[in-house]
Design a protein around this motif. Structure first.
Motif, PDB file in Angstrom:
ATOM      1  N   PRO A 319      27.379  38.293  30.574  1.00 61.78           N
ATOM      2  CA  PRO A 319      27.377  38.272  31.894  1.00 61.78           C
ATOM      3  C   PRO A 319      27.000  36.951  32.799  1.00 61.78           C
ATOM      4  CG  PRO A 319      26.638  40.227  31.042  1.00 61.78           C
ATOM      5  CD  PRO A 319      26.543  39.227  30.109  1.00 61.78           C
ATOM      6  N   GLU A 320      26.552  36.206  31.804  1.00 63.94           N
ATOM      7  CA  GLU A 320      26.111  34.730  32.586  1.00 63.94           C
ATOM      8  C   GLU A 320      27.060  33.601  32.188  1.00 63.94           C
ATOM      9  OE1 GLU A 320      21.985  34.241  32.230  1.00 63.94           O
ATOM     10  OE2 GLU A 320      21.484  35.989  33.330  1.00 63.94           O
ATOM     11  N   PHE A 321      28.294  33.718  31.692  1.00 64.68           N
ATOM     12  CA  PHE A 321      29.171  32.904  31.015  1.00 64.68           C
ATOM     13  C   PHE A 321      29.757  32.158  32.243  1.00 64.68           C
ATOM     14  CE2 PHE A 321      31.885  32.120  27.100  1.00 64.68           C
ATOM     15  CZ  PHE A 321      32.113  30.864  27.387  1.00 64.68           C
ATOM     16  N   ALA A 322      29.317  31.252  32.831  1.00 63.74           N
ATOM     17  CA  ALA A 322      29.845  30.255  33.861  1.00 63.74           C
ATOM     18  C   ALA A 322      31.226  29.968  33.677  1.00 63.74           C
ATOM     19  CB  ALA A 322      28.712  29.176  34.234  1.00 63.74           C
ATOM     20  N   SER A 323      31.391  29.371  32.642  1.00 62.16           N
ATOM     21  CA  SER A 323      32.733  28.590  32.651  1.00 62.16           C
ATOM     22  C   SER A 323      33.868  29.790  32.288  1.00 62.16           C
ATOM     23  CB  SER A 323      32.887  27.989  31.011  1.00 62.16           C
ATOM     24  OG  SER A 323      32.048  26.516  31.488  1.00 62.16           O
ATOM     25  N   ALA A 324      33.638  30.916  32.005  1.00 57.38           N
ATOM     26  CA  ALA A 324      34.632  32.149  31.785  1.00 57.38           C
ATOM     27  C   ALA A 324      34.793  32.556  33.103  1.00 57.38           C
ATOM     28  CB  ALA A 324      33.905  33.012  30.870  1.00 57.38           C
ATOM     29  N   TYR A 325      33.683  32.790  34.013  1.00 56.53           N
ATOM     30  CA  TYR A 325      33.964  33.082  35.530  1.00 56.53           C
ATOM     31  C   TYR A 325      35.002  32.023  36.173  1.00 56.53           C
ATOM     32  CZ  TYR A 325      30.400  36.613  35.291  1.00 56.53           C
ATOM     33  OH  TYR A 325      29.665  37.839  35.020  1.00 56.53           O
ATOM     34  N   LEU A 333      43.867  31.566  41.410  1.00 56.23           N
ATOM     35  CA  LEU A 333      44.358  30.543  42.328  1.00 56.23           C
ATOM     36  C   LEU A 333      45.642  30.164  41.742  1.00 56.23           C
ATOM     37  CD1 LEU A 333      43.913  28.116  43.959  1.00 56.23           C
ATOM     38  CD2 LEU A 333      42.931  26.720  42.110  1.00 56.23           C
ATOM     39  N   TRP A 334      45.812  29.831  40.537  1.00 47.10           N
ATOM     40  CA  TRP A 334      47.230  29.447  40.113  1.00 47.10           C
ATOM     41  C   TRP A 334      48.287  30.412  40.326  1.00 47.10           C
ATOM     42  CZ3 TRP A 334      48.868  24.926  39.520  1.00 47.10           C
ATOM     43  CH2 TRP A 334      49.916  24.524  38.773  1.00 47.10           C
ATOM     44  N   ARG A 335      47.879  31.674  40.451  1.00 43.28           N
ATOM     45  CA  ARG A 335      49.011  32.767  40.643  1.00 43.28           C
ATOM     46  C   ARG A 335      49.043  32.528  42.362  1.00 43.28           C
ATOM     47  NH1 ARG A 335      49.951  37.149  38.153  1.00 43.28           N
ATOM     48  NH2 ARG A 335      49.704  38.581  40.171  1.00 43.28           N
ATOM     49  N   ALA A 355      34.579  32.751  41.389  1.00 37.50           N
ATOM     50  CA  ALA A 355      34.279  31.573  41.725  1.00 37.50           C
ATOM     51  C   ALA A 355      32.732  31.453  42.131  1.00 37.50           C
ATOM     52  CB  ALA A 355      35.063  30.870  42.849  1.00 37.50           C
ATOM     53  N   ARG A 356      32.241  32.226  42.741  1.00 35.97           N
ATOM     54  CA  ARG A 356      30.773  32.081  43.375  1.00 35.97           C
ATOM     55  C   ARG A 356      29.946  32.540  42.216  1.00 35.97           C
ATOM     56  NH1 ARG A 356      31.890  34.754  49.468  1.00 35.97           N
ATOM     57  NH2 ARG A 356      32.412  32.748  50.401  1.00 35.97           N
ATOM     58  N   LEU A 357      30.385  33.509  41.403  1.00 34.80           N
ATOM     59  CA  LEU A 357      29.640  33.677  40.072  1.00 34.80           C
ATOM     60  C   LEU A 357      29.538  32.432  39.074  1.00 34.80           C
ATOM     61  CD1 LEU A 357      30.675  37.409  39.296  1.00 34.80           C
ATOM     62  CD2 LEU A 357      28.398  36.793  39.870  1.00 34.80           C
ATOM     63  N   ALA A 358      30.920  31.861  39.170  1.00 29.28           N
ATOM     64  CA  ALA A 358      30.772  30.615  38.153  1.00 29.28           C
ATOM     65  C   ALA A 358      29.940  29.611  38.728  1.00 29.28           C
ATOM     66  CB  ALA A 358      32.040  29.949  38.362  1.00 29.28           C
ATOM     67  N   THR A 370      33.840  22.675  38.507  1.00 28.07           N
ATOM     68  CA  THR A 370      35.103  22.211  38.784  1.00 28.07           C
ATOM     69  C   THR A 370      36.155  23.206  39.079  1.00 28.07           C
ATOM     70  OG1 THR A 370      34.893  20.224  37.444  1.00 28.07           O
ATOM     71  CG2 THR A 370      37.164  20.883  38.300  1.00 28.07           C
ATOM     72  N   ARG A 371      36.423  24.241  38.348  1.00 28.16           N
ATOM     73  CA  ARG A 371      37.221  25.174  38.592  1.00 28.16           C
ATOM     74  C   ARG A 371      36.718  26.228  39.831  1.00 28.16           C
ATOM     75  NH1 ARG A 371      41.788  23.973  35.690  1.00 28.16           N
ATOM     76  NH2 ARG A 371      41.034  23.386  33.128  1.00 28.16           N
ATOM     77  N   ALA A 372      35.319  26.236  39.857  1.00 29.89           N
ATOM     78  CA  ALA A 372      35.161  27.174  41.154  1.00 29.89           C
ATOM     79  C   ALA A 372      35.213  26.432  42.508  1.00 29.89           C
ATOM     80  CB  ALA A 372      33.678  27.781  40.762  1.00 29.89           C
ATOM     81  N   GLY A 373      34.826  25.072  42.413  1.00 31.58           N
ATOM     82  CA  GLY A 373      34.803  24.503  43.629  1.00 31.58           C
ATOM     83  C   GLY A 373      36.209  24.389  44.112  1.00 31.58           C
ATOM     84  N   HIS A 374      37.392  24.012  43.309  1.00 30.34           N
ATOM     85  CA  HIS A 374      38.665  23.903  43.594  1.00 30.34           C
ATOM     86  C   HIS A 374      39.295  25.412  44.249  1.00 30.34           C
ATOM     87  CE1 HIS A 374      43.281  23.371  42.823  1.00 30.34           C
ATOM     88  NE2 HIS A 374      42.908  22.626  43.538  1.00 30.34           N
ATOM     89  N   ALA A 375      38.847  26.326  43.161  1.00 28.13           N
ATOM     90  CA  ALA A 375      39.277  27.723  44.003  1.00 28.13           C
ATOM     91  C   ALA A 375      38.706  28.001  45.174  1.00 28.13           C
ATOM     92  CB  ALA A 375      39.093  28.753  42.806  1.00 28.13           C
ATOM     93  N   LEU A 376      37.431  28.022  45.412  1.00 30.49           N
ATOM     94  CA  LEU A 376      36.832  28.067  46.706  1.00 30.49           C
ATOM     95  C   LEU A 376      37.462  27.256  47.899  1.00 30.49           C
ATOM     96  CD1 LEU A 376      33.005  28.454  45.692  1.00 30.49           C
ATOM     97  CD2 LEU A 376      34.665  30.240  46.606  1.00 30.49           C
TER      98      LEU A 376
END
Length: 536
Positions: A319-325, A333-335, A355-358, A370-376
């Motif tokens: 439940p704390e796997f940041a990269s997976a979130y 986002l891609w969708r 993204a906020r969990l990431a 990176t993924r979370a910042g772009h998504a937000l």
């Protein structure tokens, strides 16, 4: 001794291979391999024999031997299909089968006047007259690429496991700010290919190449690796690591540490320790994460649909796997940007939550930030906050190409076209053979469009569409750029293709589709699409 075959001469003393008097550039080990085959042309030379003579008994992978044999064949105008000069004897080895004349050593090529000064002058001619393919200039700091490790498990389904090991090594090395590391996607452009590491070094513009293999059987794993100076073909380091899957991360840390030590012995222990970061302690979760990343890289609708549940499974197990979130958020986002969402409000809300969990669990995880910042930045329009997260990712991992080009996107949406273009250019330099180059090309097109350079925008958008024809943003830029450039028919044709990709797109929904901050940029895009025929 001097060996002559066809138009070629192989001078043992000068260590030169010439073709009609012109020096053929080959690496030291390629020369040694050819010389050994020629000198032992009366028999089949086994792989063990080659390992002993050419590599001084060091353990190297099958792919290394194959790549060097291919390099020899290329140097003398042969290939694996014709095998006119070098024949592969299945399960036995190799044999040189060409007709050879033997002459005295130190004599120049046919029709060439011997030069005074012996091998010293010949050696300078070899280095100064050698023709090499063009490629990026070597950076002013140590540079490396890690090639895909060969999967020796006998199970093609385990490719993702071997790929994941390599990705972790790349990530570990990339955290070292003094080291220039080629991004994962360019390294993986060589997957499944027999390569000459000296050519890889020239093509990617790096000094060092790491290659190896992974053998996974049950709970046991064996990782072998070797580091090569691509400028000379010299093997600097080779080692084998064995253990169980319970200590997989320790094995990967040891490989990264040994490579770093081989490149820069003066490196302080603290720098090595910074390369030892584990994404999760749960191997099961990590396994699902690797599968999800393998899907995410392709960018197709089907692959994204398959990746999302894999990331969810990873976060269920850890439940704390940041990269997976972060990976899961990026799937949503891609969708969104490709018009694939079926329940837009729900999916956007879910993407924001992930993204906020990431971010919450990944303050020191460059991939997650990176993924979370772009998504937000896309989902809630917080461009400043998204850029801040991605800039932190760059500080953590300066060689992470996605951080550069995704940061470029948020900057271009914020109205900083020139700065964004620089980010896309740097990302392409970090990953010059990236199969996802369409993202950088589309971003560059967007930067040119908002800067008013419509012809350049069309050029870059066309490049992106050449790599991914279903890329909605690139098709929209093509239509708008043609329209604003006065090319009505081309604009209409692009608009027909755009409407086929997403019939629901409207001028009035542009702000919902892309987080364009400056009113003048939004107005320019709307005007171009309106002229091209997009409904209000």
């Amino acid at each position: 001794m001097r060996f002559m075959f066809g138009d070629y001469q192989l001078d043992q003393e000068r260590r030169e291979l010439t073709l009609r008097g012109r020096i053929v550039g080959v690496g030291p080990q390629v020369f040694d391999l050819l010389l050994h085959l020629v000198r032992n042309r009366d028999r089949v030379v086994s792989k063990d024999d080659l390992l002993e003579v050419v590599w001084n008994g060091r353990i190297v992978s099958e792919s290394t031997i194959t790549s060097h044999i291919n390099a020899v064949r290329k140097a003398i105008g042969d290939n694996g299909e014709e095998q006119r000069l070098i024949r592969t004897v299945p399960r036995k080895g190799f044999r040189f089968v060409g007709a050879i004349e033997v002459g005295a050593a130190g004599v120049g090529a046919i029709g060439e006047t011997p030069q005074p000064g012996g091998s010293g002058i010949a050696s300078r001619a070899s280095s100064e007259g050698r023709e090499t393919p063009s490629g990026p200039v070597l950076p002013d700091k140590p540079s490396i690429t890690v090639l895909p490790f060969q999967n020796l498990s006998g199970d093609p389904e385990q490719d993702y496991f071997a790929d994941g090991v390599v990705e972790d090594i790349i990530a570990a090395l990339s955290r070292l700010r003094w080291l220039f590391v080629i991004a994962r996607n360019s390294s993986f452009a060589y997957k499944g290919r027999a390569v000459d590491v000296t050519e890889v070094g020239r093509e990617l513009g790096v000094r060092y190449v790491l290659e190896g293999s992974v053998r996974k059987s049950g709970n046991k794993v064996r990782i072998t690796g070797q580091l090569i100076d691509a400028t000379t073909g010299t093997h600097l380091w080779a080692e084998r690591f064995e253990g169980t899957l319970d200590d997989l991360f320790e094995l990967q840390d040891r490989i990264a540490e040994s490579v770093v030590g081989a490149i820069a012995p003066q490196l302080e222990r603290a720098e090595i320790e910074r390369a030892k970061r584990k994404p999760t302690e749960s191997l099961g979760a990590y396994d699902y994460y690797l599968r999800g990343m393998a899907k995410l890289h392709s960018g197709t609708r089907e692959a994204i649909d398959a990746a999302l549940p894999l990331f969810h499974k990873a976060t269920e197990l850890d439940p704390e796997f940041a990269s997976a979130y972060g990976g899961a958020a990026w799937c949503h986002l891609w969708r969104k940007v490709n018009g694939w969402m079926t329940d837009r409000p729900r999916e956007i809300g879910e993407g924001v939550r992930l993204a906020r969990l990431a971010v919450e669990f990944g303050r020191d995880d460059a991939v997650a930030l990176t993924r979370a910042g772009h998504a937000l930045g896309h989902f809630v329009g917080d461009l400043d906050g998204g850029i801040a997260l991605i800039d932190r990712a760059v500080l953590l991992n300066p060689n992470f190409a996605p951080a550069w080009f995704l940061g470029g996107y948020l900057r271009v949406f914020r109205g900083e076209a020139e700065s964004a273009a620089e980010h896309f250019t740097h990302a392409a330099r970090l990953s010059p053979l990236d199969p996802e180059m369409f993202r950088m090309q589309a971003g560059t097109a967007l930067a040119h469009f908002f800067a008013g350079r419509f012809d350049a925008a069309v050029t870059w958008a066309d490049k992106a569409l050449g790599n991914l024809p279903i890329l909605l943003s690139a098709m929209a830029l093509t239509a708008a750029s043609h329209a604003l450039g006065g090319r009505t028919e081309e604009a209409r044709q692009a608009m027909r293709q755009l409407r086929a990709l997403d019939p629901s797109l409207r001028v009035s929904t542009l702000k919902e589709w892309l987080p364009i901050h400056r009113p003048e940029d939004l107005a320019r895009f709307a005007k171009g699409l309106r002229l091209a025929g997009l409904p209000e």
